[in-house]
Design an enzyme around this catalytic site. Sequence first.
Site, PDB file in Angstrom:
ATOM      1  N   GLU A  25       3.046   8.165 -20.880  1.00  0.00           N
ATOM      2  CA  GLU A  25       3.939   9.289 -21.163  1.00  0.00           C
ATOM      3  C   GLU A  25       4.349  10.007 -19.875  1.00  0.00           C
ATOM      4  O   GLU A  25       3.773   9.768 -18.805  1.00  0.00           O
ATOM      5  CB  GLU A  25       3.251  10.281 -22.104  1.00  0.00           C
ATOM      6  CG  GLU A  25       1.976  10.878 -21.534  1.00  0.00           C
ATOM      7  CD  GLU A  25       1.671  12.267 -22.084  1.00  0.00           C
ATOM      8  OE1 GLU A  25       2.537  13.154 -21.969  1.00  0.00           O
ATOM      9  OE2 GLU A  25       0.559  12.466 -22.607  1.00  0.00           O
ATOM     10  N   LYS A  86      10.460  19.268 -22.198  1.00  0.00           N
ATOM     11  CA  LYS A  86       9.328  18.581 -22.824  1.00  0.00           C
ATOM     12  C   LYS A  86       9.843  17.987 -24.135  1.00  0.00           C
ATOM     13  O   LYS A  86      10.299  18.724 -25.016  1.00  0.00           O
ATOM     14  CB  LYS A  86       8.204  19.595 -23.069  1.00  0.00           C
ATOM     15  CG  LYS A  86       6.978  19.048 -23.766  1.00  0.00           C
ATOM     16  CD  LYS A  86       5.922  20.140 -23.910  1.00  0.00           C
ATOM     17  CE  LYS A  86       4.899  19.796 -24.981  1.00  0.00           C
ATOM     18  NZ  LYS A  86       4.029  20.931 -25.315  1.00  0.00           N
ATOM     19  N   VAL A 106       3.241  12.690 -26.213  1.00  0.00           N
ATOM     20  CA  VAL A 106       2.634  11.566 -26.930  1.00  0.00           C
ATOM     21  C   VAL A 106       3.554  11.151 -28.089  1.00  0.00           C
ATOM     22  O   VAL A 106       3.855   9.964 -28.263  1.00  0.00           O
ATOM     23  CB  VAL A 106       1.228  11.936 -27.449  1.00  0.00           C
ATOM     24  CG1 VAL A 106       0.709  10.892 -28.434  1.00  0.00           C
ATOM     25  CG2 VAL A 106       0.261  12.089 -26.282  1.00  0.00           C
ATOM     26  N   ASP A 138       0.559  25.992 -35.788  1.00  0.00           N
ATOM     27  CA  ASP A 138       0.766  25.164 -34.603  1.00  0.00           C
ATOM     28  C   ASP A 138      -0.082  23.887 -34.690  1.00  0.00           C
ATOM     29  O   ASP A 138      -1.246  23.856 -34.290  1.00  0.00           O
ATOM     30  CB  ASP A 138       0.437  25.944 -33.329  1.00  0.00           C
ATOM     31  CG  ASP A 138       0.915  25.212 -32.076  1.00  0.00           C
ATOM     32  OD1 ASP A 138       1.295  24.028 -32.187  1.00  0.00           O
ATOM     33  OD2 ASP A 138       0.914  25.817 -30.996  1.00  0.00           O
ATOM     34  N   SER A 140       0.272  19.917 -33.587  1.00  0.00           N
ATOM     35  CA  SER A 140       1.100  19.065 -32.719  1.00  0.00           C
ATOM     36  C   SER A 140       1.816  17.977 -33.512  1.00  0.00           C
ATOM     37  O   SER A 140       1.241  17.341 -34.400  1.00  0.00           O
ATOM     38  CB  SER A 140       0.226  18.411 -31.657  1.00  0.00           C
ATOM     39  OG  SER A 140       1.007  17.525 -30.875  1.00  0.00           O
ATOM     40  N   ALA A 141       3.064  17.741 -33.127  1.00  0.00           N
ATOM     41  CA  ALA A 141       3.844  16.643 -33.703  1.00  0.00           C
ATOM     42  C   ALA A 141       3.204  15.287 -33.383  1.00  0.00           C
ATOM     43  O   ALA A 141       3.506  14.286 -34.032  1.00  0.00           O
ATOM     44  CB  ALA A 141       5.271  16.685 -33.177  1.00  0.00           C
ATOM     45  N   LYS A 159      -7.959  17.976 -26.432  1.00  0.00           N
ATOM     46  CA  LYS A 159      -8.491  19.043 -25.570  1.00  0.00           C
ATOM     47  C   LYS A 159      -9.315  20.063 -26.344  1.00  0.00           C
ATOM     48  O   LYS A 159      -9.003  20.402 -27.473  1.00  0.00           O
ATOM     49  CB  LYS A 159      -7.347  19.761 -24.854  1.00  0.00           C
ATOM     50  CG  LYS A 159      -6.864  19.036 -23.625  1.00  0.00           C
ATOM     51  CD  LYS A 159      -5.616  19.668 -23.071  1.00  0.00           C
ATOM     52  CE  LYS A 159      -4.500  19.708 -24.067  1.00  0.00           C
ATOM     53  NZ  LYS A 159      -3.948  18.417 -24.411  1.00  0.00           N
TER      54      LYS A 159
HETATM   55  N1  PSU Z   1      -2.958  16.271 -22.778  1.00  0.00           N
HETATM   56  C1  PSU Z   1      -3.064  16.389 -21.431  1.00  0.00           C
HETATM   57  N2  PSU Z   1      -1.990  16.712 -20.712  1.00  0.00           N
HETATM   58  C2  PSU Z   1      -0.789  16.884 -21.302  1.00  0.00           C
HETATM   59  C3  PSU Z   1      -0.674  16.702 -22.710  1.00  0.00           C
HETATM   60  C4  PSU Z   1      -1.793  16.410 -23.417  1.00  0.00           C
HETATM   61  O1  PSU Z   1      -4.110  16.217 -20.876  1.00  0.00           O
HETATM   62  O2  PSU Z   1       0.162  17.177 -20.592  1.00  0.00           O
HETATM   63  C5  PSU Z   1       0.674  16.782 -23.360  1.00  0.00           C
HETATM   64  C6  PSU Z   1       0.950  15.467 -24.097  1.00  0.00           C
HETATM   65  O3  PSU Z   1       2.234  15.043 -23.736  1.00  0.00           O
HETATM   66  C7  PSU Z   1       0.891  15.852 -25.563  1.00  0.00           C
HETATM   67  C8  PSU Z   1       1.397  17.254 -25.488  1.00  0.00           C
HETATM   68  O4  PSU Z   1       1.680  15.031 -26.374  1.00  0.00           O
HETATM   69  O5  PSU Z   1       0.755  17.793 -24.340  1.00  0.00           O
HETATM   70  C9  PSU Z   1       1.063  18.034 -26.740  1.00  0.00           C
HETATM   71  O6  PSU Z   1       1.861  19.178 -26.773  1.00  0.00           O
HETATM   72  P1  PSU Z   1       1.912  20.054 -28.089  1.00  0.00           P
HETATM   73  O7  PSU Z   1       0.551  20.643 -28.219  1.00  0.00           O
HETATM   74  O8  PSU Z   1       2.978  21.073 -27.827  1.00  0.00           O
HETATM   75  O9  PSU Z   1       2.294  19.123 -29.199  1.00  0.00           O
HETATM   76 MN    MN Z   2       2.541  22.929 -30.768  1.00  0.00          MN
END
Ligand code: PSU
Ligand code: MN
Length: 302
Positions: A25, A86, A106, A138, A140-141, A159
């Site tokens: 990614e 993003k 992702v 919230d 994640s997609a 995380k």
């Molecule tokens: N985990 C990491 N670094 C990142 C991400 C995840 O260690 O930069 C990124 C990935 O691209 C993941 C995104 O898909 O964060 C998730 O964002 P959100 O929580 O807004 O869906």
């Molecule tokens: Mn989100």
Amino acid sequence: MNDFLQVAPEVMIAIDAGVPVVAFESTIISHGFPYPANVECALECERVCREGGAVPATIAVLGGTVCVGLTGDQIEHLATARGVTKVSRRDLGIVVARHADGATTVAGTMAIAAMVGIRVFATGGIGGVHRGAQQTFDVSADLLELSRTPVAVVCAGAKSVLDLALTLEVLETHGVPVVGYRTSEFPAFYSRTSGLGVDVRCETPDEIADILRAREAMGLRGGTVVANPIAPEHEIDRETLDGWTTRALREADEAGVHGKDVTPFLLARLHALSAGATEEANKQLVWSNARLAAQVAIALAR
Ligand code: PSU
Ligand code: MN
């Protein structure tokens, strides 16, 4: 192929010939690390992947073109340019139509990998259910993409800023298997343990490939999470991490950060609060995932 899609010649030849390919990614490049750690991380992923015998395909949108396989200059651009969007599934049509630059998450990367027939993808950690999602919604997609797109995502879990128990619940609801590589616990990104279980433990890349093949043979839609814990020597102590996490979450709240900005904000704050310790751990776990993803892609190609 299509006007909007450009697959690097090396990647195209590999896909056509059944040579193992691993997708990477680009959100991690534009929004996950500061410069120059982001470039170092991306280039080392590609090197590790090649060393392991697979062809790397880093994915991003550049000037509205969906690129599968990037040059060093393109990676440098994503690492340094300001205003790179993003890009999750939702955003793909928008950046393409607007001829904009986009770093794929992702979810975004999985959607593109599946378009071109790449079955294995390595990253750091998947997005998940944020703490307090009962109020903010919230989620994640990435989790929804895993429910629909047939790509195996090799990651170090999700995380610890997230609610990992709820993340696993949502994956279960959507029929996404979580495979632990040489672990029975779902890893928590910077640390190897979370106290939560995986659906199955595999000791070898071949065992993982068997599960992926069985799913494909049955026509089960959707992806698979392959959870690969960070190496013990790079792990960050849970209590130390919890301190930084609590503080980063409070700062995000105070700053009114929400939506797609939450994850990049938290990662940047952790990198700062830990004086670079999370950055180093993050790089190491991504490289380890690149190594395992190459092995899984090879096992799958056999
Ligand atoms: N985990 C990491 N670094 C990142 C991400 C995840 O260690 O930069 C990124 C990935 O691209 C993941 C995104 O898909 O964060 C998730 O964002 P959100 O929580 O807004 O869906
Ligand atoms: Mn989100």
